[in-house]
Design a protein around this motif. Sequence first.
Motif, PDB file in Angstrom:
ATOM      1  N   ILE A   1       0.767  -1.178   0.201  1.00 54.85           N
ATOM      2  CA  ILE A   1      -0.012  -0.060  -0.034  1.00 54.85           C
ATOM      3  C   ILE A   1       1.016   1.192  -0.038  1.00 54.85           C
ATOM      4  O   ILE A   1       1.803   1.514   0.763  1.00 54.85           O
ATOM      5  N   LEU A   2       0.774   2.071  -1.154  1.00 55.82           N
ATOM      6  CA  LEU A   2       1.603   3.239  -1.169  1.00 55.82           C
ATOM      7  C   LEU A   2       0.777   4.425  -0.725  1.00 55.82           C
ATOM      8  O   LEU A   2      -0.233   4.579  -1.438  1.00 55.82           O
ATOM      9  N   VAL A   3       1.284   5.044   0.232  1.00 55.67           N
ATOM     10  CA  VAL A   3       0.591   6.357   0.598  1.00 55.67           C
ATOM     11  C   VAL A   3       1.411   7.488   0.397  1.00 55.67           C
ATOM     12  O   VAL A   3       2.652   7.707   0.557  1.00 55.67           O
ATOM     13  N   ALA A   4       1.036   8.517  -0.471  1.00 58.91           N
ATOM     14  CA  ALA A   4       1.617   9.828  -0.967  1.00 58.91           C
ATOM     15  C   ALA A   4       1.624  10.747   0.294  1.00 58.91           C
ATOM     16  O   ALA A   4       0.234  11.149   0.690  1.00 58.91           O
TER      17      ALA A   4
ATOM     18  N   HIS B   1      -4.495  13.059   6.907  1.00 61.11           N
ATOM     19  CA  HIS B   1      -5.936  12.798   6.932  1.00 61.11           C
ATOM     20  C   HIS B   1      -5.893  11.131   6.313  1.00 61.11           C
ATOM     21  O   HIS B   1      -6.678  10.189   6.814  1.00 61.11           O
ATOM     22  N   ALA B   2      -5.537  11.293   5.097  1.00 60.58           N
ATOM     23  CA  ALA B   2      -5.544  10.111   4.186  1.00 60.58           C
ATOM     24  C   ALA B   2      -4.893   9.017   4.787  1.00 60.58           C
ATOM     25  O   ALA B   2      -5.157   7.761   4.782  1.00 60.58           O
ATOM     26  N   LEU B   3      -3.578   9.200   5.302  1.00 63.29           N
ATOM     27  CA  LEU B   3      -3.003   8.183   5.981  1.00 63.29           C
ATOM     28  C   LEU B   3      -3.816   7.436   7.197  1.00 63.29           C
ATOM     29  O   LEU B   3      -3.712   6.413   7.471  1.00 63.29           O
ATOM     30  N   SER B   4      -4.023   8.406   7.970  1.00 55.64           N
ATOM     31  CA  SER B   4      -5.436   7.869   9.092  1.00 55.64           C
ATOM     32  C   SER B   4      -6.293   7.131   8.642  1.00 55.64           C
ATOM     33  O   SER B   4      -6.595   6.135   9.384  1.00 55.64           O
ATOM     34  N   TRP B   5      -6.750   7.581   7.617  1.00 58.18           N
ATOM     35  CA  TRP B   5      -7.984   6.891   7.120  1.00 58.18           C
ATOM     36  C   TRP B   5      -7.448   5.597   6.611  1.00 58.18           C
ATOM     37  O   TRP B   5      -8.274   4.627   6.951  1.00 58.18           O
ATOM     38  N   CYS B   6      -6.598   5.503   6.000  1.00 55.30           N
ATOM     39  CA  CYS B   6      -5.781   4.190   5.472  1.00 55.30           C
ATOM     40  C   CYS B   6      -5.556   3.264   6.576  1.00 55.30           C
ATOM     41  O   CYS B   6      -5.963   2.051   6.462  1.00 55.30           O
ATOM     42  N   LEU B   7      -5.099   3.794   7.815  1.00 51.20           N
ATOM     43  CA  LEU B   7      -4.758   2.902   8.956  1.00 51.20           C
ATOM     44  C   LEU B   7      -5.952   2.401   9.439  1.00 51.20           C
ATOM     45  O   LEU B   7      -5.811   1.037   9.875  1.00 51.20           O
ATOM     46  N   GLU B   8      -7.083   3.055   9.542  1.00 51.41           N
ATOM     47  CA  GLU B   8      -8.012   2.670  10.234  1.00 51.41           C
ATOM     48  C   GLU B   8      -9.127   1.984   9.513  1.00 51.41           C
ATOM     49  O   GLU B   8      -9.720   1.015   9.959  1.00 51.41           O
ATOM     50  N   ASN B   9      -8.846   1.966   8.002  1.00 52.85           N
ATOM     51  CA  ASN B   9      -9.878   1.411   7.226  1.00 52.85           C
ATOM     52  C   ASN B   9      -9.515   0.244   6.357  1.00 52.85           C
ATOM     53  O   ASN B   9     -10.264  -0.519   5.866  1.00 52.85           O
ATOM     54  N   LEU B  10      -7.988   0.499   6.009  1.00 50.50           N
ATOM     55  CA  LEU B  10      -7.719  -0.412   4.709  1.00 50.50           C
ATOM     56  C   LEU B  10      -6.553  -1.290   5.415  1.00 50.50           C
ATOM     57  O   LEU B  10      -6.398  -2.492   4.607  1.00 50.50           O
TER      58      LEU B  10
ATOM     59  N   LEU C   1       7.522   0.032  -7.457  1.00 50.62           N
ATOM     60  CA  LEU C   1       7.531  -0.502  -6.146  1.00 50.62           C
ATOM     61  C   LEU C   1       6.217  -1.799  -6.068  1.00 50.62           C
ATOM     62  O   LEU C   1       6.174  -2.484  -5.045  1.00 50.62           O
ATOM     63  N   GLY C   2       5.729  -1.855  -7.413  1.00 49.62           N
ATOM     64  CA  GLY C   2       4.691  -2.786  -7.359  1.00 49.62           C
ATOM     65  C   GLY C   2       3.355  -2.849  -6.477  1.00 49.62           C
ATOM     66  O   GLY C   2       2.878  -3.566  -5.666  1.00 49.62           O
ATOM     67  N   ALA C   3       3.220  -1.373  -6.088  1.00 51.08           N
ATOM     68  CA  ALA C   3       1.993  -1.157  -5.293  1.00 51.08           C
ATOM     69  C   ALA C   3       0.855  -1.742  -5.852  1.00 51.08           C
ATOM     70  O   ALA C   3       0.475  -1.783  -6.952  1.00 51.08           O
ATOM     71  N   ASP C   4       0.007  -2.313  -4.804  1.00 48.56           N
ATOM     72  CA  ASP C   4      -1.489  -2.919  -5.086  1.00 48.56           C
ATOM     73  C   ASP C   4      -2.380  -1.803  -5.028  1.00 48.56           C
ATOM     74  O   ASP C   4      -3.535  -1.964  -5.571  1.00 48.56           O
ATOM     75  N   VAL C   5      -2.124  -0.770  -4.512  1.00 51.30           N
ATOM     76  CA  VAL C   5      -3.162   0.405  -4.112  1.00 51.30           C
ATOM     77  C   VAL C   5      -2.363   1.579  -3.688  1.00 51.30           C
ATOM     78  O   VAL C   5      -1.400   1.619  -3.027  1.00 51.30           O
ATOM     79  N   LEU C   6      -2.852   2.634  -4.201  1.00 49.86           N
ATOM     80  CA  LEU C   6      -2.269   4.142  -3.896  1.00 49.86           C
ATOM     81  C   LEU C   6      -3.395   4.802  -3.206  1.00 49.86           C
ATOM     82  O   LEU C   6      -4.457   4.848  -3.561  1.00 49.86           O
ATOM     83  N   VAL C   7      -2.675   5.511  -1.891  1.00 51.75           N
ATOM     84  CA  VAL C   7      -3.703   6.273  -1.139  1.00 51.75           C
ATOM     85  C   VAL C   7      -3.090   7.565  -1.130  1.00 51.75           C
ATOM     86  O   VAL C   7      -2.107   7.797  -0.857  1.00 51.75           O
ATOM     87  N   MET C   8      -4.126   8.610  -1.503  1.00 48.82           N
ATOM     88  CA  MET C   8      -3.603   9.880  -1.244  1.00 48.82           C
ATOM     89  C   MET C   8      -4.778  10.873  -1.101  1.00 48.82           C
ATOM     90  O   MET C   8      -5.983  10.506  -0.983  1.00 48.82           O
TER      91      MET C   8
END
Length: 161
Positions: A8-11, A20-29, A113-120
Amino acid sequence: MAQEERRILVAVDEGEESLHALSWCLENLVLQNSKDTLILLYVKPPRVVYSTFDGTGYLFSSDITAAMERYGQEVADVVLEKAKKLCNNIEKVETRVENGDPRDVICEMVQKLGADVLVMGSHGYGLIKRAFLGSVSNHCAQNAKCPVLIVKKPKPAIGNQ
């Protein structure tokens, strides 16, 4: 059912929207006790190339250029440190700092990096501002070679401004 490792790649950047996107990712993804690898990516703006004279006749010394480069690295370090603190419960966290236009670099790193999903995050610029500045999240949604999750930061309620 065996759980696959996801990359999971987080910009992240200096804005509240990316944290906020990172926090959401940690809570939901990111799943608890998963084999997921979280990759935090910070993209420094392109290095400005100066000629010996800057057009006004002033000379840029190598000291000034080096100071600007140091400052850019310090900003990257602070942003990534803040982001890593949010990830204290995640076992596999990698950090990357790259240089260039964030729109292009993020899409390139997804593939590299072979990311499966990008979160931003999304800065939520209106149509006019987005036309002039260009939307990084919109560009990545159109060009990244993986699913892109754009997390919008909720606007404060009228009474909480």
